[in-house]
Design an enzyme around this catalytic site. Sequence first.
Site, PDB file in Angstrom:
ATOM      1  CG  ASN A   1     -40.362  26.831 -55.234  1.00 41.46           C
ATOM      2  OD1 ASN A   1     -41.090  27.079 -56.192  1.00 41.46           O
ATOM      3  ND2 ASN A   1     -39.560  27.731 -54.703  1.00 41.46           N
TER       4      ASN A   1
ATOM      5  CG  HIS B   1     -32.315  32.249 -59.281  1.00 43.02           C
ATOM      6  ND1 HIS B   1     -31.537  32.388 -58.173  1.00 43.02           N
ATOM      7  CD2 HIS B   1     -33.599  32.347 -58.860  1.00 43.02           C
ATOM      8  CE1 HIS B   1     -32.303  32.547 -57.109  1.00 43.02           C
ATOM      9  NE2 HIS B   1     -33.567  32.527 -57.501  1.00 43.02           N
TER      10      HIS B   1
ATOM     11  CD  GLU C   1     -32.689  29.537 -63.655  1.00 42.06           C
ATOM     12  OE1 GLU C   1     -33.823  29.081 -63.437  1.00 42.06           O
ATOM     13  OE2 GLU C   1     -32.398  30.724 -63.470  1.00 42.06           O
TER      14      GLU C   1
ATOM     15  CB  SER D   1     -36.814  30.131 -60.955  1.00 42.02           C
ATOM     16  OG  SER D   1     -36.287  31.384 -61.331  1.00 42.02           O
TER      17      SER D   1
ATOM     18  CG  ASP E   1     -29.484  26.726 -60.609  1.00 41.75           C
ATOM     19  OD1 ASP E   1     -30.192  25.805 -60.188  1.00 41.75           O
ATOM     20  OD2 ASP E   1     -29.425  27.844 -60.059  1.00 41.75           O
TER      21      ASP E   1
ATOM     22  CG  HIS F   1     -37.137  25.679 -60.222  1.00 43.15           C
ATOM     23  ND1 HIS F   1     -38.057  25.898 -59.226  1.00 43.15           N
ATOM     24  CD2 HIS F   1     -36.250  26.707 -60.155  1.00 43.15           C
ATOM     25  CE1 HIS F   1     -37.763  27.026 -58.596  1.00 43.15           C
ATOM     26  NE2 HIS F   1     -36.668  27.531 -59.132  1.00 43.15           N
TER      27      HIS F   1
ATOM     28  CE  LYS G   1     -36.000  26.454 -55.852  1.00 43.00           C
ATOM     29  NZ  LYS G   1     -35.487  27.454 -54.968  1.00 43.00           N
TER      30      LYS G   1
HETATM   31  C1  LIG Z   1     -32.811  28.547 -60.329  1.00 45.31           C
HETATM   32  C2  LIG Z   1     -32.491  28.787 -58.902  1.00 45.31           C
HETATM   33  N1  LIG Z   1     -31.225  28.685 -58.499  1.00 45.31           N
HETATM   34  C3  LIG Z   1     -30.887  28.887 -57.215  1.00 45.31           C
HETATM   35  C4  LIG Z   1     -31.822  29.220 -56.281  1.00 45.31           C
HETATM   36  C5  LIG Z   1     -31.394  29.468 -54.879  1.00 45.31           C
HETATM   37  O1  LIG Z   1     -31.559  28.305 -54.159  1.00 45.31           O
HETATM   38  P1  LIG Z   1     -31.748  28.366 -52.580  1.00 45.31           P
HETATM   39  O2  LIG Z   1     -33.168  28.728 -52.339  1.00 45.31           O
HETATM   40  O3  LIG Z   1     -31.384  27.006 -52.133  1.00 45.31           O
HETATM   41  O4  LIG Z   1     -30.804  29.426 -52.077  1.00 45.31           O
HETATM   42  C6  LIG Z   1     -33.155  29.315 -56.643  1.00 45.31           C
HETATM   43  C7  LIG Z   1     -34.162  29.645 -55.599  1.00 45.31           C
HETATM   44  O5  LIG Z   1     -35.189  30.123 -55.736  1.00 45.31           O
HETATM   45  C8  LIG Z   1     -33.511  29.109 -57.990  1.00 45.31           C
HETATM   46  O6  LIG Z   1     -34.765  29.230 -58.397  1.00 45.31           O
END
Ligand SMILES: Cc1ncc(COP(=O)(O)O)c(C=O)c1O
Length: 383
Positions: A47, A133, A175, A179, A204, A207, A236
Site C-alpha cells: 500500500n 473494512h 470508506e 480497500s 475512513d 486509501h 498507505k
Molecule cells: C479502509 C481501512 N481502514 C482501516 C485500516 C486499518 O489501518 P491500519 O493498518 O493503520 O491499522 C485499513 C488497513 O488495511 C483499511 O484498509
Amino acid sequence: MSWQNKIDLGLQQRREAAAYRRRQVNDGANGRWLQTGVQQYLNFSSNDYLGLSQDPAVIAAWQQGAQRYGVGSGGSGHVTGYSLPHAQLEQQLADWLGYPRALLFISGFAANQAVLTALTAADDRILADKLSHASLLEAAAHSPAQLRRFAHNQPDSLQKLLNKPCSGQTLVVTEGVFSMDGDSAPLAAIQQHTAAAGGWLLVDDAHGIGVRGAAGRGSCELQGVKPELLVVTFGKAFGLSGAAVLCQEPVAEYLLQYARHLIYSTAMPPAQACALQAALLRIQQGDDLRQLLQQRITQFRCGAADLPLQLGASETAIQPLLVGDNQQTVALAEQLRTAGLWVTAIRPPTVPPGGARLRITLSAAHQSEDIDRLLEVLYGVSR
Ligand SMILES: Cc1ncc(COP(=O)(O)O)c(C=O)c1O
C-alpha cells in the site's frame, strides 16, 4: 467442545476452504520490490502508493527524531507520551485538512475502534456500507449501538435505513476508497442523505489520503464533502503507520476523555511523528508522485482490458482482478510468484464468499516496464 477441538476444527475449516492464511518472512519490501532471501520480486501488493516508505527525507526525519527523542514515547499520551512532534503533527494535519482538531492513533484499526465505541450508546445506530473494512464493521459490532449495513455504494439503500425510526443518534460509516475493490464511495449523496436525517458521517479515507484530491487531501476533498469525522491512516500513501481522526473541538475533547485506545495505549514514538511530518510535507508537494501513480494506473487498466479475468471498476491504485474461486486464485498468485511477481490472493472472509481475487496495488515507485511485465505474465497465466 474442548479448547483443543475448537482450535483443530477452526484450522481444519480454513484449510478445507483454501482460506488458510500464512505470513511470509521478507528481507525488505517497498512500493516496488519485495526481497525474500536471494529472491527479488516486483511488489504489487504493497500500500506504499507513493513510495514514501523509502523516501530519504522521511528516513532522515525518523533518524533525527530518534536522536533527539529516543525510540519510544514512554507512555500513553495522557501520561508522558505526548511530545512536541505529536502536537505539531496534529496541528499540521488539522490545518491541511481544514478541521479544528486532529488526534493521533497508533493505527487505523485502533482509531476506528476508538471512535465507534466511544461515541455511540445503546439507543444509537451505526449504518455502514456493507463492504466496509473489518476495523469498522468489528468496531460497530463491539459498540453499544445497533449496526445495520447498506448495500455497497448505494445511497438509496442507505436512505431506506435512514427512514426507519431511531430513538438515539445515527452515525453513517463508509470508506473514501474501498480497500479490496478500489472503487470510490459516492460521498456527496451519502452526506446529503445523512445530513437530511440529522446524522453524522464518518469517512475512513485510508486509501484516498495522499493520493486523491488536490494536493492529496483525499476523497472528501475530491468530492467536496466535509464529514463530521474523517479517519486518515499513515500505513498507505504516507509510507509509515498510525492514523489520525479529524473532527471538531468538542469531539476531540470527548474522545480524549472516553476513547480507551488513546487513554490505555502507548503513544506512537515521537520519532515516528517526526517522520510523518516529513511524509506530510512530501505529500503536500507530491503532484509529481500522484501524476506518476496515475500514469501507472492508466497503463495497467488499458493493458488489462482484454484479460480473461474481470477487472474491478476502480480508478485508484487498487486494481482487483476478480477470480471467484479460492483455489484458482491461490494457484494464479503462485504462478505469478514463480514469474517474479508478488501479488497476494485475497480470499473470504476478507472479501465476500465467492469474491476471491488478485488484489493488485500500484505505486508511483513502479517503473513503466514493471507494469508491462505484470501484464505480460497476467496474460500468460490467465489464458
Ligand atoms: C479502509 C481501512 N481502514 C482501516 C485500516 C486499518 O489501518 P491500519 O493498518 O493503520 O491499522 C485499513 C488497513 O488495511 C483499511 O484498509
